[in-house]
Motif scaffolding. Structure first.
Motif, PDB file in Angstrom:
ATOM      1  N   PHE A 103       0.324  -1.635  -0.168  1.00 10.83           N
ATOM      2  CA  PHE A 103       0.351   0.089   0.200  1.00 10.83           C
ATOM      3  C   PHE A 103       0.669   1.260   0.232  1.00 10.83           C
ATOM      4  O   PHE A 103       0.784   2.152  -0.668  1.00 10.83           O
ATOM      5  N   THR A 104       1.817   1.356   0.953  1.00  2.36           N
ATOM      6  CA  THR A 104       2.360   3.146   0.830  1.00  2.36           C
ATOM      7  C   THR A 104       3.479   3.264  -0.627  1.00  2.36           C
ATOM      8  O   THR A 104       3.805   1.783  -0.129  1.00  2.36           O
ATOM      9  N   MET A 105       3.440   4.053  -0.502  1.00  3.88           N
ATOM     10  CA  MET A 105       5.072   4.719  -1.773  1.00  3.88           C
ATOM     11  C   MET A 105       5.645   5.083  -1.044  1.00  3.88           C
ATOM     12  O   MET A 105       6.151   5.921   0.006  1.00  3.88           O
ATOM     13  N   GLU A 106       6.226   4.680  -1.379  1.00  3.99           N
ATOM     14  CA  GLU A 106       8.297   4.687  -0.237  1.00  3.99           C
ATOM     15  C   GLU A 106       8.893   5.606  -0.914  1.00  3.99           C
ATOM     16  O   GLU A 106       8.681   6.939  -2.190  1.00  3.99           O
ATOM     17  N   ALA A 107       9.700   6.481   0.040  1.00  3.92           N
ATOM     18  CA  ALA A 107      10.479   7.755  -0.546  1.00  3.92           C
ATOM     19  C   ALA A 107      10.942   7.657  -1.788  1.00  3.92           C
ATOM     20  O   ALA A 107      11.415   6.916  -2.499  1.00  3.92           O
ATOM     21  N   LYS A 108      10.920   9.236  -2.329  1.00  2.00           N
ATOM     22  CA  LYS A 108      11.095   9.044  -3.641  1.00  2.00           C
ATOM     23  C   LYS A 108      11.586  10.726  -3.605  1.00  2.00           C
ATOM     24  O   LYS A 108      10.802  11.246  -3.192  1.00  2.00           O
ATOM     25  N   SER A 109      12.217  11.129  -5.016  1.00  2.00           N
ATOM     26  CA  SER A 109      12.612  12.164  -5.600  1.00  2.00           C
ATOM     27  C   SER A 109      12.662  12.193  -6.909  1.00  2.00           C
ATOM     28  O   SER A 109      13.380  11.170  -7.361  1.00  2.00           O
ATOM     29  N   LEU A 110      12.638  12.971  -6.595  1.00  2.00           N
ATOM     30  CA  LEU A 110      13.341  13.971  -9.134  1.00  2.00           C
ATOM     31  C   LEU A 110      13.879  15.114  -9.056  1.00  2.00           C
ATOM     32  O   LEU A 110      12.711  16.139  -8.683  1.00  2.00           O
ATOM     33  N   ILE A 111      14.465  15.092  -9.649  1.00  2.00           N
ATOM     34  CA  ILE A 111      15.547  16.481 -10.366  1.00  2.00           C
ATOM     35  C   ILE A 111      14.444  16.967 -11.506  1.00  2.00           C
ATOM     36  O   ILE A 111      14.232  15.731 -12.389  1.00  2.00           O
ATOM     37  N   THR A 112      13.724  18.124 -11.243  1.00  2.00           N
ATOM     38  CA  THR A 112      12.890  18.506 -12.041  1.00  2.00           C
ATOM     39  C   THR A 112      13.307  19.603 -13.073  1.00  2.00           C
ATOM     40  O   THR A 112      13.025  19.473 -14.097  1.00  2.00           O
TER      41      THR A 112
END
Length: 437
Positions: free
Chosen positions: A291-300
């Motif tokens: 269920f839980t969406m794990e930590a994530k990052s994205l340089i935009t």
């Protein structure tokens, strides 16, 4: 007098102290100096000489922003099935405009008359009940800013070759809004949940008749029967007139056009929690109910498809981080492929289960560079490298891809998505897989 921070790199390949952007004296050198005589400098543009446009009933984006749009990718086989990506690389801040919120539809967007719509709450309850939209609008409401992310977001990252899509059209099946509505716990308390009930079966009113299982614990915690998004009533593609919002949990559980909630003892084991949104691990075991969406990052920015047009100099590296576990604690950025890292500045407010905007100054010297960001949430979870994610989960999963994203910058300032941190990759484009089902 406050002492200015030096423009000394704090990590390899030109990353500078994150606090530099807090100094009023730091500029990127992007201003154009006035050239020519005073008469030319004082010239009035055309729009200062004629009356402007009249009032409108509903505001629209400026005509010069026509490229800031969602990217639709319909299913190649099933009509009205597919998705639209949010253009994250063209947005700023943390809130996604309603008209740019990502879409995921299994059989088109129903046009529902709210006067005829009802929410049925039944099953293992003391008193089954129907709730009209007018009924729900009378209840006390609460608001929460949170992201919603499709479990299939970023799935092209599983491919052997890097995608050539722009950042938002690769990772943009995620958006962040202020959702306002009735706490689901309020309604469940009113109908009286039987102690034997451990799950709710949520049904949508679209032609696909989506149904999915939700644990009672989550329903009684922070779930919302959403009626408003970013201050206005939900739009049809986002679930009008009623949507279930489960902050931090994968998008398929946030059932749109919600029509029924049935309290039961066991999950329904529907198609979208068995054949889909389930992953086959290298061990042969199936990873279900993730269920839980794990930590994530994205340089935009800078990101794929962009060019550092001003040449060598000072740039802002910015992006988004989010975690279904809670608040983002830290985002580290690297400009040398992960050899060294520096902490980015996190823009307030830093909220649980919501987008967090990060920024860091970068002095590009004109040589090839490899940009990465790495999110850490308040539970201590660290966003993994792609190699680590594949080793842990294999390549059969399709869903829940949250690996570190790598952008290669060449000597001309062109930015592309890469896997190999030693060299900027070339090759053919990889099409985005829109076959979500």
């Amino acid at each position: 007098m406050k002492k200015s921070l030096p423009l000394t790199p704090v990590a390899g390949n030109g990353l500078l102290d994150r606090r530099l952007f807090l100094q009023s004296g730091l500029v990127l050198g992007a201003a154009q100096l006035v050239a020519g005589n005073a008469k030319a400098a004082a010239a009035r543009p055309e729009w200062m000489s004629v009356p402007g446009e009249p009032f409108t009933l509903y505001g629209q984006p400026a005509q010069f922003e026509e490229e800031v749009v969602r990217y639709p990718a319909p299913n190649r086989v099933l009509r009205n099935n597919g998705a639209s990506w949010t253009p994250l690389h063209r947005l700023e801040g943390m809130i996604t405009p309603n008209g740019l919120h990502y879409e995921r539809h299994h059989n088109g967007v129903p046009q529902i008359d709210p006067a005829q719509h009802r929410l049925l709450v039944h099953g293992l309850v003391r008193q089954p009940a129907f709730f009209s939209i007018d009924n729900l609008l009378r209840y006390p409401m609460r608001s929460q800013i949170c992201f919603v992310e499709c479990g299939g977001n970023s799935n092209a990252g599983w491919n052997k070759n890097p995608s050539r899509a722009e950042a938002g059209y690769f990772h943009g099946l995620v958006s962040c809004s202020e959702w306002t509505g009735v706490p689901l716990s309020t309604v469940l308390s009113e109908v009286g949940i039987d102690k034997k009930a451990k799950w709710l079966i949520a049904d949508g009113a679209d032609a696909f008749a989506m149904n999915i299982s939700v644990p009672i614990e989550k329903a009684m915690d922070d779930a919302i029967l959403a009626l408003y998004q970013n201050g206005e009533r939900l739009r049809p593609e986002n679930g009008y007139p009623l949507r279930l919002i489960l902050p931090g949990w994968e998008g398929v559980l946030n059932v749109k056009w919600l029509r029924a909630l049935k309290a039961v003892e066991k999950p329904i084991m529907a198609r979208n929690e068995t054949a889909r949104y389930t992953e086959l691990l290298p061990s042969g075991e199936a990873r279900m109910f993730t269920f839980t969406m794990e930590a994530k990052s994205l340089i935009t920015s800078p990101s794929g498809g962009m060019v550092l047009k001003q040449g060598p100099g000072l740039y802002q590296v910015t992006g988004l981080a989010w975690s279904g576990r809670g608040r983002i604690k830290q985002v580290d950025v690297s400009a040398d492929g992960g050899k060294t890292w520096a902490p980015a500045e996190l823009q307030d407010p830093v909220l649980p289960k919501a987008f967090t905007r990060f920024r860091i100054p970068w002095q590009w010297d004109g040589s090839p560079a490899v940009l990465k960001s790495r999110a850490v949430d308040e539970t201590g979870y660290v966003q993994p490298e792609r190699e680590q994610l594949i080793a842990d989960r294999g390549r059969q999963g399709f869903y829940h891809y949250n690996a570190i994203v790598t952008w290669g910058v060449d000597e001309y300032g062109e930015v592309t998505h890469v896997y190999d941190t030693e060299q900027k990759q070339s090759g053919t484009d990889v099409s985005i897989d829109a076959d979500w089902d």
